[in-house]
Design a protein around this motif. Structure first.
Motif, PDB file in Angstrom:
ATOM      1  N   LYS A  37     -65.888 -24.625   1.550  1.00  0.00           N
ATOM      2  CA  LYS A  37     -66.650 -23.471   2.012  1.00  0.00           C
ATOM      3  C   LYS A  37     -67.415 -23.796   3.281  1.00  0.00           C
ATOM      4  CE  LYS A  37     -68.239 -19.291   1.453  1.00  0.00           C
ATOM      5  NZ  LYS A  37     -67.392 -18.128   1.374  1.00  0.00           N
ATOM      6  N   GLU A  38     -67.493 -22.819   4.184  1.00  0.00           N
ATOM      7  CA  GLU A  38     -68.296 -22.914   5.400  1.00  0.00           C
ATOM      8  C   GLU A  38     -69.127 -21.644   5.509  1.00  0.00           C
ATOM      9  OE1 GLU A  38     -67.525 -22.652  10.148  1.00  0.00           O
ATOM     10  OE2 GLU A  38     -66.332 -24.124   9.057  1.00  0.00           O
ATOM     11  N   ILE A  39     -70.430 -21.810   5.754  1.00  0.00           N
ATOM     12  CA  ILE A  39     -71.311 -20.659   5.936  1.00  0.00           C
ATOM     13  C   ILE A  39     -72.171 -20.883   7.176  1.00  0.00           C
ATOM     14  CG2 ILE A  39     -71.402 -20.123   3.465  1.00  0.00           C
ATOM     15  CD1 ILE A  39     -74.304 -21.250   3.507  1.00  0.00           C
ATOM     16  N   VAL A  40     -72.723 -19.792   7.698  1.00  0.00           N
ATOM     17  CA  VAL A  40     -73.648 -19.869   8.832  1.00  0.00           C
ATOM     18  C   VAL A  40     -74.931 -19.145   8.433  1.00  0.00           C
ATOM     19  CG1 VAL A  40     -74.057 -19.227  11.232  1.00  0.00           C
ATOM     20  CG2 VAL A  40     -71.768 -19.935  10.515  1.00  0.00           C
ATOM     21  N   ASN A  41     -76.058 -19.837   8.564  1.00  0.00           N
ATOM     22  CA  ASN A  41     -77.379 -19.249   8.327  1.00  0.00           C
ATOM     23  C   ASN A  41     -78.133 -19.223   9.646  1.00  0.00           C
ATOM     24  OD1 ASN A  41     -76.836 -19.095   5.605  1.00  0.00           O
ATOM     25  ND2 ASN A  41     -78.069 -20.866   5.047  1.00  0.00           N
ATOM     26  N   THR A  42     -79.034 -18.255   9.799  1.00  0.00           N
ATOM     27  CA  THR A  42     -79.843 -18.183  11.018  1.00  0.00           C
ATOM     28  C   THR A  42     -81.298 -18.517  10.689  1.00  0.00           C
ATOM     29  OG1 THR A  42     -80.209 -15.805  10.738  1.00  0.00           O
ATOM     30  CG2 THR A  42     -78.352 -16.489  12.128  1.00  0.00           C
ATOM     31  N   TYR A  43     -81.961 -19.158  11.669  1.00  0.00           N
ATOM     32  CA  TYR A  43     -83.353 -19.577  11.522  1.00  0.00           C
ATOM     33  C   TYR A  43     -84.095 -19.285  12.819  1.00  0.00           C
ATOM     34  CZ  TYR A  43     -81.485 -22.080   7.502  1.00  0.00           C
ATOM     35  OH  TYR A  43     -80.857 -22.385   6.325  1.00  0.00           O
ATOM     36  N   SER A  44     -85.389 -18.992  12.691  1.00  0.00           N
ATOM     37  CA  SER A  44     -86.222 -18.719  13.863  1.00  0.00           C
ATOM     38  C   SER A  44     -86.599 -19.992  14.603  1.00  0.00           C
ATOM     39  CB  SER A  44     -87.498 -17.990  13.453  1.00  0.00           C
ATOM     40  OG  SER A  44     -87.181 -16.753  12.875  1.00  0.00           O
ATOM     41  N   LYS A  45     -86.826 -21.068  13.827  1.00  0.00           N
ATOM     42  CA  LYS A  45     -87.260 -22.333  14.428  1.00  0.00           C
ATOM     43  C   LYS A  45     -86.348 -23.471  13.978  1.00  0.00           C
ATOM     44  CE  LYS A  45     -91.365 -22.036  12.683  1.00  0.00           C
ATOM     45  NZ  LYS A  45     -92.753 -22.288  12.291  1.00  0.00           N
ATOM     46  N   TYR A  46     -86.119 -24.408  14.873  1.00  0.00           N
ATOM     47  CA  TYR A  46     -85.280 -25.562  14.559  1.00  0.00           C
ATOM     48  C   TYR A  46     -85.850 -26.349  13.380  1.00  0.00           C
ATOM     49  CZ  TYR A  46     -82.725 -29.904  15.059  1.00  0.00           C
ATOM     50  OH  TYR A  46     -81.943 -31.001  14.822  1.00  0.00           O
ATOM     51  N   GLU A  47     -87.170 -26.445  13.305  1.00  0.00           N
ATOM     52  CA  GLU A  47     -87.826 -27.217  12.246  1.00  0.00           C
ATOM     53  C   GLU A  47     -87.563 -26.650  10.853  1.00  0.00           C
ATOM     54  OE1 GLU A  47     -89.817 -25.762  14.830  1.00  0.00           O
ATOM     55  OE2 GLU A  47     -89.353 -27.512  16.059  1.00  0.00           O
ATOM     56  N   ASP A  48     -87.169 -25.393  10.777  1.00  0.00           N
ATOM     57  CA  ASP A  48     -86.915 -24.748   9.487  1.00  0.00           C
ATOM     58  C   ASP A  48     -85.505 -25.009   8.945  1.00  0.00           C
ATOM     59  OD1 ASP A  48     -89.451 -23.672   9.575  1.00  0.00           O
ATOM     60  OD2 ASP A  48     -88.785 -21.740  10.383  1.00  0.00           O
ATOM     61  N   ILE A  49     -84.651 -25.640   9.720  1.00  0.00           N
ATOM     62  CA  ILE A  49     -83.250 -25.845   9.318  1.00  0.00           C
ATOM     63  C   ILE A  49     -83.153 -27.028   8.356  1.00  0.00           C
ATOM     64  CG2 ILE A  49     -80.911 -26.349  10.099  1.00  0.00           C
ATOM     65  CD1 ILE A  49     -81.707 -25.159  12.820  1.00  0.00           C
ATOM     66  N   PRO A  50     -82.736 -26.789   7.104  1.00  0.00           N
ATOM     67  CA  PRO A  50     -82.566 -27.901   6.154  1.00  0.00           C
ATOM     68  C   PRO A  50     -81.248 -28.642   6.395  1.00  0.00           C
ATOM     69  CG  PRO A  50     -82.082 -25.830   5.068  1.00  0.00           C
ATOM     70  CD  PRO A  50     -82.523 -25.488   6.464  1.00  0.00           C
ATOM     71  N   GLU A  51     -81.195 -29.905   6.000  1.00  0.00           N
ATOM     72  CA  GLU A  51     -79.959 -30.692   6.138  1.00  0.00           C
ATOM     73  C   GLU A  51     -78.912 -30.290   5.111  1.00  0.00           C
ATOM     74  OE1 GLU A  51     -80.186 -34.907   6.633  1.00  0.00           O
ATOM     75  OE2 GLU A  51     -82.177 -34.764   7.521  1.00  0.00           O
ATOM     76  N   HIS A  52     -79.360 -29.724   3.980  1.00  0.00           N
ATOM     77  CA  HIS A  52     -78.461 -29.317   2.896  1.00  0.00           C
ATOM     78  C   HIS A  52     -78.944 -27.981   2.333  1.00  0.00           C
ATOM     79  CE1 HIS A  52     -77.328 -33.565   2.948  1.00  0.00           C
ATOM     80  NE2 HIS A  52     -78.615 -33.830   2.850  1.00  0.00           N
ATOM     81  N   VAL A  53     -78.011 -27.160   1.876  1.00  0.00           N
ATOM     82  CA  VAL A  53     -78.356 -25.912   1.191  1.00  0.00           C
ATOM     83  C   VAL A  53     -77.517 -25.788  -0.080  1.00  0.00           C
ATOM     84  CG1 VAL A  53     -79.100 -24.640   3.244  1.00  0.00           C
ATOM     85  CG2 VAL A  53     -76.707 -24.549   2.553  1.00  0.00           C
ATOM     86  N   SER A  54     -78.116 -25.246  -1.118  1.00  0.00           N
ATOM     87  CA  SER A  54     -77.375 -24.926  -2.343  1.00  0.00           C
ATOM     88  C   SER A  54     -76.720 -23.573  -2.136  1.00  0.00           C
ATOM     89  CB  SER A  54     -78.322 -24.861  -3.530  1.00  0.00           C
ATOM     90  OG  SER A  54     -78.861 -26.125  -3.785  1.00  0.00           O
ATOM     91  N   TYR A  55     -75.496 -23.443  -2.652  1.00  0.00           N
ATOM     92  CA  TYR A  55     -74.755 -22.197  -2.448  1.00  0.00           C
ATOM     93  C   TYR A  55     -73.975 -21.869  -3.714  1.00  0.00           C
ATOM     94  CZ  TYR A  55     -71.756 -18.694  -0.300  1.00  0.00           C
ATOM     95  OH  TYR A  55     -71.105 -17.519   0.000  1.00  0.00           O
ATOM     96  N   GLN A  56     -73.890 -20.588  -4.028  1.00  0.00           N
ATOM     97  CA  GLN A  56     -73.151 -20.122  -5.199  1.00  0.00           C
ATOM     98  C   GLN A  56     -72.471 -18.799  -4.868  1.00  0.00           C
ATOM     99  OE1 GLN A  56     -75.016 -20.189  -9.176  1.00  0.00           O
ATOM    100  NE2 GLN A  56     -74.773 -17.980  -9.149  1.00  0.00           N
ATOM    101  N   GLU A  57     -71.260 -18.621  -5.391  1.00  0.00           N
ATOM    102  CA  GLU A  57     -70.559 -17.349  -5.239  1.00  0.00           C
ATOM    103  C   GLU A  57     -69.587 -17.168  -6.391  1.00  0.00           C
ATOM    104  OE1 GLU A  57     -66.686 -18.252  -2.430  1.00  0.00           O
ATOM    105  OE2 GLU A  57     -68.564 -17.786  -1.419  1.00  0.00           O
ATOM    106  N   TYR A  58     -69.162 -15.926  -6.590  1.00  0.00           N
ATOM    107  CA  TYR A  58     -68.185 -15.617  -7.631  1.00  0.00           C
ATOM    108  C   TYR A  58     -66.781 -15.749  -7.057  1.00  0.00           C
ATOM    109  CZ  TYR A  58     -66.046 -13.369 -11.655  1.00  0.00           C
ATOM    110  OH  TYR A  58     -65.286 -13.112 -12.763  1.00  0.00           O
TER     111      TYR A  58
END
Length: 100
Positions: free
Chosen positions: A43-64
């Protein structure tokens, strides 16, 4: 890829599980193979953030997953972050897992 649970062993209180791919199980006449199926999806996803400092190195993801009618989930790792206009676009990639 689909993996089938073929063996569960208990050794000193710890469970060891063995999975085989579909081609290995289809030719088997072993009736002890359990009907558990492990689903894996890249899986590949794209998230948007207002500030660079808010970008996490990892995200949990779930889908059906419609094809296997099950929920899949996992942790996606940051691949790249790009500034586009006034927002940061963070691309995450990884493998999602589920049981059928």
């Amino acid at each position: 890829m689909v993996l089938y649970l073929t063996t569960i062993e208990r050794i000193d209180g710890i469970y060891r599980t063995v999975y085989q791919d579909e081609s290995a199980v289809q030719g088997s006449d072993d009736s002890s193979a359990a009907p558990c199926v492990i689903v894996t999806v890249e899986k590949e996803i794209v998230n948007t953030y207002s500030k660079y400092e808010d970008i996490p190195e990892h995200v949990s993801y779930q889908e059906y997953h419609d094809e296997f009618e099950t929920w899949i989930n996992g942790t996606l790792d940051l691949e790249k972050a790009e500034l586009k206009g006034s927002h940061w676009w963070a691309t995450y990639k990884g493998t999602l897992f589920g049981n059928k």
